[in-house]
Design a protein around this motif. Structure first.
Motif, PDB file in Angstrom:
ATOM      1  N   GLN A 266       0.744  -1.066  -0.121  1.00 14.68           N
ATOM      2  CA  GLN A 266       0.092  -0.184  -0.057  1.00 14.68           C
ATOM      3  C   GLN A 266       0.954   1.108  -0.019  1.00 14.68           C
ATOM      4  O   GLN A 266       0.688   2.308  -0.796  1.00 14.68           O
ATOM      5  CB  GLN A 266      -0.927   0.010   1.273  1.00 14.68           C
ATOM      6  CG  GLN A 266      -1.894   1.145   1.288  1.00 14.68           C
ATOM      7  CD  GLN A 266      -2.697   1.114   2.425  1.00 14.68           C
ATOM      8  OE1 GLN A 266      -2.608   0.198   3.300  1.00 14.68           O
ATOM      9  NE2 GLN A 266      -3.517   2.090   2.493  1.00 14.68           N
ATOM     10  N   THR A 267       2.021   1.228   0.858  1.00 14.27           N
ATOM     11  CA  THR A 267       2.849   2.456   0.852  1.00 14.27           C
ATOM     12  C   THR A 267       3.577   2.432  -0.616  1.00 14.27           C
ATOM     13  O   THR A 267       3.523   3.878  -1.146  1.00 14.27           O
ATOM     14  CB  THR A 267       3.849   2.122   2.015  1.00 14.27           C
ATOM     15  OG1 THR A 267       3.115   1.790   3.353  1.00 14.27           O
ATOM     16  CG2 THR A 267       4.860   3.268   2.180  1.00 14.27           C
TER      17      THR A 267
ATOM     18  N   ASP B 172       2.322   1.605  -3.568  1.00 12.73           N
ATOM     19  CA  ASP B 172       1.299   2.082  -4.193  1.00 12.73           C
ATOM     20  C   ASP B 172       1.087   3.534  -4.191  1.00 12.73           C
ATOM     21  O   ASP B 172       1.071   4.470  -5.251  1.00 12.73           O
ATOM     22  CB  ASP B 172      -0.021   1.622  -4.208  1.00 12.73           C
ATOM     23  CG  ASP B 172       0.095  -0.147  -4.787  1.00 12.73           C
ATOM     24  OD1 ASP B 172       0.771  -0.521  -5.453  1.00 12.73           O
ATOM     25  OD2 ASP B 172      -0.907  -0.928  -4.393  1.00 12.73           O
ATOM     26  N   ARG B 173       0.959   4.071  -3.011  1.00 14.79           N
ATOM     27  CA  ARG B 173       0.816   5.611  -2.606  1.00 14.79           C
ATOM     28  C   ARG B 173       2.013   6.392  -3.253  1.00 14.79           C
ATOM     29  O   ARG B 173       2.018   7.317  -3.944  1.00 14.79           O
ATOM     30  CB  ARG B 173       0.667   5.823  -1.416  1.00 14.79           C
ATOM     31  CG  ARG B 173      -0.542   5.341  -0.729  1.00 14.79           C
ATOM     32  CD  ARG B 173      -0.798   5.578   0.559  1.00 14.79           C
ATOM     33  NE  ARG B 173      -1.857   5.302   1.350  1.00 14.79           N
ATOM     34  CZ  ARG B 173      -2.481   5.089   2.609  1.00 14.79           C
ATOM     35  NH1 ARG B 173      -1.528   5.530   3.226  1.00 14.79           N
ATOM     36  NH2 ARG B 173      -3.221   4.924   2.950  1.00 14.79           N
TER      37      ARG B 173
ATOM     38  N   LYS C 222       1.869   6.492  -6.991  1.00 16.81           N
ATOM     39  CA  LYS C 222       0.864   7.526  -7.453  1.00 16.81           C
ATOM     40  C   LYS C 222       1.355   8.783  -7.210  1.00 16.81           C
ATOM     41  O   LYS C 222       1.305   9.663  -8.097  1.00 16.81           O
ATOM     42  CB  LYS C 222      -0.524   7.422  -6.641  1.00 16.81           C
ATOM     43  CG  LYS C 222      -1.370   8.344  -6.949  1.00 16.81           C
ATOM     44  CD  LYS C 222      -2.720   7.961  -6.153  1.00 16.81           C
ATOM     45  CE  LYS C 222      -3.722   9.083  -6.463  1.00 16.81           C
ATOM     46  NZ  LYS C 222      -4.882   9.324  -5.542  1.00 16.81           N
ATOM     47  N   LEU C 223       2.022   9.099  -6.252  1.00 15.48           N
ATOM     48  CA  LEU C 223       2.595  10.627  -6.089  1.00 15.48           C
ATOM     49  C   LEU C 223       3.754  10.871  -7.116  1.00 15.48           C
ATOM     50  O   LEU C 223       3.589  11.788  -7.594  1.00 15.48           O
ATOM     51  CB  LEU C 223       3.138  10.477  -4.847  1.00 15.48           C
ATOM     52  CG  LEU C 223       3.758  12.028  -4.324  1.00 15.48           C
ATOM     53  CD1 LEU C 223       2.555  13.040  -4.087  1.00 15.48           C
ATOM     54  CD2 LEU C 223       4.605  11.451  -2.800  1.00 15.48           C
TER      55      LEU C 223
END
Length: 90
Positions: free
Chosen positions: A48-49, A51-52, A55-56
């Motif tokens: 999840q980290t 993926d974030r 995305k950033l």
């Protein structure tokens, strides 16, 4: 064999945890699993980290490209103004 009344301060307990926990985790997978379960609510999973973060990065790239396009438009506009001023100078 009787139990001795040994008292530990919080600092003693913290020191013991820091010293002994890494080895306990390596030798006892069930302890590692239990710690991961306890901490899972506190920290986002690695996926999840990541993926974030990805995305950033994509958002930053898109913003940079948008800024570059805008800059190019302003540059073209200034070039047109320069040409106009050159005509008046002749």
């Amino acid at each position: 064999m009787g139990m001795s009344n040994i008292e530990f301060s919080k600092e003693d307990i913290k020191r013991l945890i820091y010293e002994e926990l890494p080895e306990i985790i390596r030798e006892h997978p069930e302890v590692r699993s239990e710690l991961l379960n306890l901490l899972s609510g506190q920290y986002a999973p690695k996926e999840q980290t990541e993926d974030r973060f990805e995305k950033l990065l994509r958002e930053l790239q898109a913003d940079r490209e948008k800024s570059e396009r805008r800059f190019e438009q302003y540059e073209k506009r200034f070039e047109r103004y320069d040409k106009r001023f050159e005509q008046y100078e002749k």
